[in-house]
Each structure stands twice: as C-alpha cells, then as structure tokens.
Scaffold this motif. Structure first.
Motif, PDB file in Angstrom:
ATOM      1  N   ASN A  53       0.856  -1.166  -0.033  1.00 25.95           N
ATOM      2  CA  ASN A  53       0.079   0.052   0.096  1.00 25.95           C
ATOM      3  C   ASN A  53       0.649   1.182  -0.038  1.00 25.95           C
ATOM      4  O   ASN A  53       0.252   2.159   0.317  1.00 25.95           O
ATOM      5  N   CYS A  60      -2.425  -3.920  -1.401  1.00 30.54           N
ATOM      6  CA  CYS A  60      -2.713  -4.938  -0.798  1.00 30.54           C
ATOM      7  C   CYS A  60      -3.786  -6.023  -1.452  1.00 30.54           C
ATOM      8  O   CYS A  60      -4.712  -5.542  -1.985  1.00 30.54           O
ATOM      9  N   GLY A  62      -6.111  -7.782  -0.368  1.00 29.96           N
ATOM     10  CA  GLY A  62      -7.079  -7.890   0.488  1.00 29.96           C
ATOM     11  C   GLY A  62      -8.512  -7.180   0.073  1.00 29.96           C
ATOM     12  O   GLY A  62      -8.824  -7.406  -1.226  1.00 29.96           O
ATOM     13  N   CYS A  63      -8.709  -6.369   0.802  1.00 27.46           N
ATOM     14  CA  CYS A  63     -10.221  -5.721   0.466  1.00 27.46           C
ATOM     15  C   CYS A  63      -9.884  -4.398  -0.235  1.00 27.46           C
ATOM     16  O   CYS A  63      -8.686  -4.122  -0.678  1.00 27.46           O
ATOM     17  N   TRP A  65     -10.463  -1.173   0.595  1.00 25.67           N
ATOM     18  CA  TRP A  65     -10.671  -0.053   1.474  1.00 25.67           C
ATOM     19  C   TRP A  65      -9.440   1.240   0.814  1.00 25.67           C
ATOM     20  O   TRP A  65      -8.325   0.639   0.700  1.00 25.67           O
ATOM     21  N   PHE A  76      -0.694  -1.381   6.756  1.00 26.51           N
ATOM     22  CA  PHE A  76      -1.523  -2.603   6.433  1.00 26.51           C
ATOM     23  C   PHE A  76      -2.090  -2.937   7.878  1.00 26.51           C
ATOM     24  O   PHE A  76      -1.857  -2.384   8.699  1.00 26.51           O
ATOM     25  N   CYS A  77      -3.107  -3.955   7.294  1.00 21.28           N
ATOM     26  CA  CYS A  77      -3.878  -4.314   9.099  1.00 21.28           C
ATOM     27  C   CYS A  77      -3.377  -5.842   8.842  1.00 21.28           C
ATOM     28  O   CYS A  77      -2.601  -6.297   8.113  1.00 21.28           O
ATOM     29  N   ASN A  79      -5.332  -8.563   8.559  1.00 21.80           N
ATOM     30  CA  ASN A  79      -5.675  -9.107   7.599  1.00 21.80           C
ATOM     31  C   ASN A  79      -5.164  -8.930   6.279  1.00 21.80           C
ATOM     32  O   ASN A  79      -4.845  -9.886   5.285  1.00 21.80           O
ATOM     33  N   GLY A  80      -4.662  -7.956   6.068  1.00 21.00           N
ATOM     34  CA  GLY A  80      -3.639  -7.542   4.851  1.00 21.00           C
ATOM     35  C   GLY A  80      -2.203  -8.194   5.072  1.00 21.00           C
ATOM     36  O   GLY A  80      -1.995  -8.809   4.060  1.00 21.00           O
ATOM     37  N   HIS A 234     -12.751  -4.997   6.717  1.00 20.23           N
ATOM     38  CA  HIS A 234     -12.091  -3.839   5.907  1.00 20.23           C
ATOM     39  C   HIS A 234     -11.411  -2.933   7.201  1.00 20.23           C
ATOM     40  O   HIS A 234     -11.565  -1.990   7.379  1.00 20.23           O
ATOM     41  N   PRO A 235     -10.498  -3.666   7.945  1.00 24.83           N
ATOM     42  CA  PRO A 235     -10.126  -3.300   9.060  1.00 24.83           C
ATOM     43  C   PRO A 235      -9.474  -1.712   9.111  1.00 24.83           C
ATOM     44  O   PRO A 235      -9.750  -1.126  10.220  1.00 24.83           O
ATOM     45  N   ARG A 236      -8.867  -1.150   7.924  1.00 28.56           N
ATOM     46  CA  ARG A 236      -8.335  -0.033   8.051  1.00 28.56           C
ATOM     47  C   ARG A 236      -9.460   0.967   8.096  1.00 28.56           C
ATOM     48  O   ARG A 236      -9.127   2.375   8.427  1.00 28.56           O
TER      49      ARG A 236
HETATM   50  S1  SF4 Z   1      -7.836  -2.836   4.947  1.00 27.64           S
HETATM   51 FE1  SF4 Z   1      -6.454  -4.522   5.278  1.00 27.64          FE
HETATM   52  S2  SF4 Z   1      -7.049  -5.926   4.083  1.00 27.64           S
HETATM   53 FE2  SF4 Z   1      -7.994  -4.333   3.565  1.00 27.64          FE
HETATM   54  S3  SF4 Z   1      -6.748  -3.084   1.640  1.00 27.64           S
HETATM   55 FE3  SF4 Z   1      -5.899  -2.595   3.698  1.00 27.64          FE
HETATM   56  S4  SF4 Z   1      -4.483  -3.732   4.425  1.00 27.64           S
HETATM   57 FE4  SF4 Z   1      -5.435  -4.993   2.720  1.00 27.64          FE
END
Ligand code: SF4
Length: 762
Positions: A53, A60, A62-63, A65, A76-77, A79-80, A234-236
């Motif tokens: 990111n 990332c 992942g999602c 967001w 990053f989070c 889950n990322g 969507h942790p962040r």
């Molecule tokens: S919130 Fe986490 S999983 Fe989603 S894009 Fe960001 S880092 Fe990746």
C-alpha cells in the motif's frame, strides 16, 4: 522458524468457545501479525510488507478500502498481512505434491488445509479419467484450452469468471477475449457481493458506485454502518472511523451481530492501544433483524417528513429535492402510509429506537451510509439500497462534504474489474466503443451472471469454464448443485496462485494455470510491468510487485490472457504488443472506458487519480431524467415459520472471502474450529437446544431441503430469530434460486433453517 504446511487435517472440528471481544485490533492483532511474520514469512520475506500500500509499492491483495494521502511506514492491517503472507509463503505445491495427492483425496481436505499448502509452481493438467494432475508446458496448456474452445458449437458454451483480485489491465484483456470469441458470459465475484448496490445506485443516481471520498468519511457528522463488519473485512476503515470520531462524528452501527469492530478499536498505530486503550466506535448499536434495514430507513424517511411538517423548512433540503430529484411526492405519500407495527416486526426494533435513529439523521449536518454484504445478499437488497438513497436525498446528503453513499467493496479490484467491462450486461454505448477500438461488433445479447452460469452448467449448456483467480466452487451458493454443474463441463480452467477446492471439482479435464501474485515482480515482455486497480472510492492507482516470483514458470494474468488470444488468433488485436507493454493496454482502455484520459501520466503520479463521479463531484445524475430518483419500495417482513431461524453466512476473523487463514475467530470468541452456529440464548431455550449441543443445519426451500451437518451450537448475543455461521461451509444451505430481486445475488444473509439435534430420530 517458518513452519511446514500442515500434513494432516485437523482431526475433528472441535471449537473452543469464550466471550466475544468488545473491541477490534489492539495487542491480539499485533500478536497475530507477529505469528504470521515468524510462522509463515520469516524475517527476510516479511520485508515485503514495507511495500504494501505504498505509493511506489503493491496494492494489498485483500479488501478495497482506500489508502489516504499520507502513508504510514506500516500501511497494512492484520488481515492484509495474512493475505500477503499467503502469497509470499515459501511453501510450494509442485509436481511432486500432485503426484502424491490425487484429486479425489484433495477433495476430502478442508479449505484451510488446501490453502496452507502453498504456491502453485507450474501448469498442471488433469487428463480425462486420470486421478492425478500432471505437469504440462504452457504450449500444451494453451492447446488444450484453445482446442476445447474451438470445439464449441456456440461461443455461449464458454464461461469466463473473474475474481476481484484481477488487475484492470488483465480484466480489460479478458473481457475483450470473451467478446471477440462472441460471448458476454462474464460472471464475477461482484455478482455475489455488491451487484445489488450497482443495480440500485445505477437506477437512482445514475452511477453504480459510491459517492464519497476518504476525506468525506473523516469529516462526516453522522456515519451509519449497516450490515458490515469492518473489524474483520475492512480493518483500516476503523482508522477512518476513529479519525471521524475524534473530529466529532457520531457513528450508528446497524447489525444483527454486536461485532467487535463496531464497538471499539484499539489502533495499533497509537501507543495507548498497547495498554488496552481503545476508541469506542458506535455511539448507538441498533441490533436489527436480518433483512430489516429497508423498513428502518423507510420509517426514518417518514419521521423526517413528519418533523418537516411540524417545522416547515427546517428538515428537508428543498432546493436539492425540487431542483435535482424526481419522484418525491410518490415517495412521500408511500412512506407516510407505512405501518409502524409492521416496521417493528420487520426490524425487531422498537418504534422508539427508530425515532431516536431518525432524530440522529435529522440533526446531523452531513450523513454517510456505509454498507456491505449484510445488505446486498437479501431478497430485497436492491430496494433497501434505494431506501438508503431516499433518506439521503431528503436532506441533500449527496455531493457535498461529509455526506453520501459508501458501499464498501470486499475485494481489492472488484470495482475496477466492473469498470473494465467485466459484466454480462455492459451498455451498448460501452460496447460500441470497444468495437470501434478493436474493429469488431461485440455480442449484444446479455450473458450469464454467476447464478445463471451455474444453471447453464447444471443443464449441460457449458463446455468450458475458465476462472481468473478466485475459488468459484466455494464462493457460490448451493454447493452440491454447483459442484455437480462444474463436473458436467468438458474443461475447467483455474488461473490461480494457490491451491483451493475449485482445483478438486473439475470438468472431464482440468487445467491449473499458475499466476504471479500481486506482491511479485512482473517482468513480462522483458520489462518491469505495472498494473492498476480501483478502490471502493473510485481511486485508481498503480501496483508494482516487489518480490521475486515463487517460480520461474509463473505468468502474469495479462500474459495468460494474451497468450490465449494469440493461440486462438482472435481479432485484429496485437496480443504480443499488449503483453510486452501494459501501457499499450492502457492506451486502449483510455479510448474505450470513460474517465481514463491521460491514463499513463496520471497513473504515474504518486497515489494515482480519482475517476469522475457525477453525483459526488457536481451533483450531476446520469439518469434518464438527469435527476436523482426517489423510489417507492413496499416494506416486506421476512416471514419465518415457527421453530425456524433466519441464518446469515459470515466470515470468521481468520478468513478473507473463501480463503481460510486459520481456525480461530477471536473477535467472536471461537478458537480451533469453524463448524459453529451462533444463536440467541432465548431462541435456544424456545427450541429446547443448549449451548454446546451439536446440530445439523437444514434449510427448507420450495425444491426441498439442504443439510450442513455437525455444527456446535454457541449461545450468542445475536438478534432474536437470527443465527449466523461461517461460509463456505454453509453455502450448501443457500438455494441457487434464492436470489435478490433485480440483482440476482444469492440471499446468503437470509436462509430459513431449522436446527436438527444430532442423533434426533435415531
Ligand atoms: S484494510 Fe487491510 S485487508 Fe483491506 S486493503 Fe487495507 S491492508 Fe489490505
């Protein structure tokens, strides 16, 4: 010490249950990250995370967001990290692995075990009648696929599925290939997630996307989060909600489940979180009944109108309503007539709670509504999202600072893929542009979306199924029907990075084509290639892989599609040129897809660029009338027979879509198992079932029953009458024909089930 992949599956799914968390992230998240880094990556590989990111790094996987202007060193989070660790793992699924494990044996393994085996390393072919995959060269792989496509009686005997990880460049080429072949059979994972959002928003505001920026979230007065679990999915987003709260925003969470991330957030970027300090997120938690959101928003609309009646000119934005919308009077007449008792039955909320909600909306200077699958996977999902629009239109909460609509996408480029033409029903104007660019007349007949593709395979109308990423067989409903449907095809092709169940449910023949991951350097055509993605807020940015590929035999998704196009000799397209320089693909995108002018220069800018969005930018609504549409949506109560519950399928905290990273769900107090069903204690006593009992989940539909065996009952503070369990294990319970009206999205959030105690009737 980096661990080896699990040899044996967990013998029996035996979950341990404790109290759910009251806040998300914090030390447990940091602990989980350390375990990923130490256990799966090791120190050197974990340096990859520093590029995640970042403006010159990779997006990332992942999602979706968005990233803010300012990037932290660690952007990053938890889950990322898990998603990246899955790609950067040193574990390999090579020819020796496939020689050891037959397809039938792999089919018996759990999703978690399959996913933990590591990265695919070379093309594999399952010949007709064979028990094991065997290695093949890329040439032979292309020949097998091209021959099968050439053998079709009609282009519509092929289905080209896309998962949301596919880059803009690969997605654009993929849809071009399918359309040059002559079909619009382009189902994608959006069919299972935000299709309902695209349908409702397209109808009411003229664009199938959200209308807010990250800055809007940071500056909103009121944020309503509906049917979403940001702490896991969507942790962040929690960082943005925390920032909004610190700026004075109020947050209302509307959800059947008191999810940890809706209650509190211990931000690991803040020192206080290490001593257990967390920021409360929701100021109000409305524990709504599954499928009740439409009724809630319709009732709030009625209450705002009544408040306006009481003090004319103090509630509605009359200039906005009269100047920029249509259908207000029909809407007003409808919501004035809705029955509070019916609303209470539909929502499970008291009218008083609803009045308080409406008052929060009335008094907020700017309002944002966010939502995810808890809204989109219902029979009335499209009507519900139209009701979100209605409520926001009343006070002009669209196209101004801190206000608007925010569907939060679950997969990193699912929105970008749709923008690139991955849809079974692109508008004629868009197809005209594509035809002009490549000198052909694209097919116009609408193709299959995901549910229709499964029906077509079930009915023997599909010869070739090709999946660009993803795990189709686990992402889709009615698992037994879907598996049997895939097995009716002549050839299934999976473009994948890791092993998953879709590799074990095959046509008469099957191909696995191993692709580069998002984190890996792409030197296709002998040069450093960059791809692009689009996030939930229509921001397009570059992604540059940084890691050395897991194997020399891997190819990029662009390379794989271009290679097939070349092998088929399709159209007047210079596939080799497209492959050797992705900027050539972007030049065509610029000419075909609105909003991508000066694509290359703007993409090269740090952070990329934001696509135009009429409602957000200038309150321009590209509807037939040029105005935003109020709509009339009858309130309907989801009726459930006595002794039955409404089940929603959910992710655990150790999961991303169908990828199962681990067997824990610490946010809900579950460790070491996945076959659990969360039920309200009062419902359990009504049913005569106890916490800790084991039951079969049985769904009842017009065509019969579907069973998911052996679930541990967990007494849980979910809304009365509403249960929850994890997918993909419970996708088997979702009937193929149980879909959202207008969007055809499977109704995975509202399945009528009975809990059958094990050994009942023995
Ligand atoms: S919130 Fe986490 S999983 Fe989603 S894009 Fe960001 S880092 Fe990746």
């Amino acid at each position: 010490m980096v661990t080896r992949p699990p040899r044996e599956d967990a013998p029996q799914d035996s979950p341990r249950v404790s109290a759910p968390s009251s806040s998300a992230a914090g030390n447990p998240a940091v602990g989980s990250i350390v375990r990923e880094v130490v256990g799966k990556l090791g120190v050197t590989r974990s340096l990859t995370l520093l590029h995640a990111n970042q403006k010159d790094g990779f997006d990332c996987p992942g999602c979706a967001w968005p990233e803010g202007e300012h990037r932290h060193t660690l952007e990053f989070c938890e889950n990322g990290v898990k998603a990246i660790a899955e790609e950067a793992t040193p574990r390999r699924v090579d020819r020796a692995f496939f020689a050891t494990h037959s397809v039938a044996e792999l089919g018996e393994r759990s999703d978690h075990w399959l996913g933990q085996q590591g990265r695919l390393t070379e093309p594999m072919l399952l010949r007709e009648g064979a028990a094991h995959y065997e290695p093949v060269g890329w040439d032979e792989a292309y020949d097998v696929l091209a021959d099968e496509l050439r053998a079709m009686g009609s282009p519509d005997e092929a289905v080209f599925y896309t998962s949301g990880r596919t880059s803009n460049e690969a997605a654009f080429l993929y849809q071009l290939l399918a359309r040059l072949l002559g079909t619009n059979n382009l189902p994608d994972c959006s069919n299972m997630c935000h299709e309902s959002s695209g349908t409702a928003l397209g109808q009411t505001i003229g664009i199938g996307k959200g209308t807010v920026s990250l800055e809007d979230v940071h500056t909103a007065d009121l944020i309503v989060v509906c049917g979403q679990n940001p702490g896991t999915n969507h942790p962040r987003m929690l960082t943005a909600l925390e920032k909004a709260k610190r700026a004075g925003a109020r947050i209302i969470a509307v959800n059947p489940l008191p999810e940890a991330g809706l209650l509190g957030f211990a931000n690991p970027q803040r020192p206080g979180s290490y001593v257990g300090r967390s920021t409360p997120i929701a100021d109000r938690f409305l524990q709504i009944r599954l499928g009740g959101d439409q009724a809630l928003f319709a009732a709030a609309g009625r209450l705002l109108l009544e408040a306006e009646d009481a003090q004319p000119g103090t509630v509605l934005d009359h200039d906005f309503v009269s100047g920029l919308t249509e259908g207000f009077w029909e809407y007003a007449a409808h919501v004035r007539g809705i029955d509070p008792a019916e609303v209470e039955r539909a929502t499970g909320l008291s009218w008083t709670e609803i009045e308080v909600f409406a008052e929060e909306v009335r008094t907020a200077g700017s309002v944002i509504v966010c939502w995810a699958m808890g809204i989109t996977q219902h029979r009335d999902a499209v009507a519900t999202i139209r009701e979100f629009v209605n409520l926001l239109l009343l006070q002009g909460n669209i196209g101004r600072r801190g206000a608007g609509l925010c569907p939060v996408r679950g997969h990193s480029n699912v929105q970008g893929d749709r923008t690139m033409g991955i849809s079974e029903r692109m508008p004629d104007g868009w197809l005209d542009g594509l035809g002009a660019e490549f000198g052909f007349d694209p097919p116009r007949a609408h193709g299959y979306d995901t549910v229709e593709a499964i029906r077509a395979m079930r009915d023997g109308r599909v010869r070739v199924f090709m999946g660009m990423g993803g795990n189709f067989v686990r992402a889709t409903p009615d698992s037994d029907v879907t598996e049997a449907a895939l097995r009716r095809t002549a050839l299934t092709v999976q473009v994948s990075t890791k092993l998953n169940r879709s590799h074990t449910v095959t046509g008469r023949r099957a191909l696995i084509l191993p692709a580069l991951g998002r984190t890996e350097r792409d030197r296709t055509g002998g040069r450093e290639q960059v791809v692009s993605v689009e996030d939930s807020m229509s921001a397009v940015h570059a992604s540059r892989g940084r890691r050395r590929p897991a194997s020399e035999h891997l190819r990029s998704e662009v390379d794989i599609v271009a290679g097939l196009g070349e092998r088929l000799g399709l159209g007047a397209v210079d596939w080799a040129a497209m492959r050797s320089d992705y900027a050539r693909i972007r030049t065509s995108i610029e000419r075909v897809v609105p909003g991508f002018d000066d694509y290359e220069r703007r993409l090269a800018a740090p952070g990329g660029f934001v696509l135009p969005n009429g409602p957000r930018d200038t309150r321009r609504f590209d509807t037939a009338s040029g105005k935003a549409h109020f709509s009339v949506n009858p309130v309907r109560v989801l009726e459930v027979p006595a002794g039955r519950l409404l089940l929603q399928t959910v992710r655990s905290h150790d999961q991303f879509n169908t990828t199962v990273y681990g067997l824990d769900d610490r946010s809900r107090g579950i460790m070491g198992g996945r076959r659990v069903v969360f039920v309200n204690p009062d419902d359990l006593s009504d049913l005569g079932i106890a916490d800790g009992d084991y039951v079969d989940l049985v769904s009842e539909w017009s065509d019969g029953e579907r069973r998911a065996p052996h679930f541990r009952v967990v007494a849980y503070p979910t809304a009365r009458g509403c249960a929850a369990a994890y997918f993909p294990e419970t996708n088997v319970l979702v009937p193929l024909d149980s879909v959202a009206e207008e969007s055809n999205t499977p109704t995975s959030k509202a399945v009528v089930v009975r809990l059958e105690p094990e050994h009942a009737g023995t």
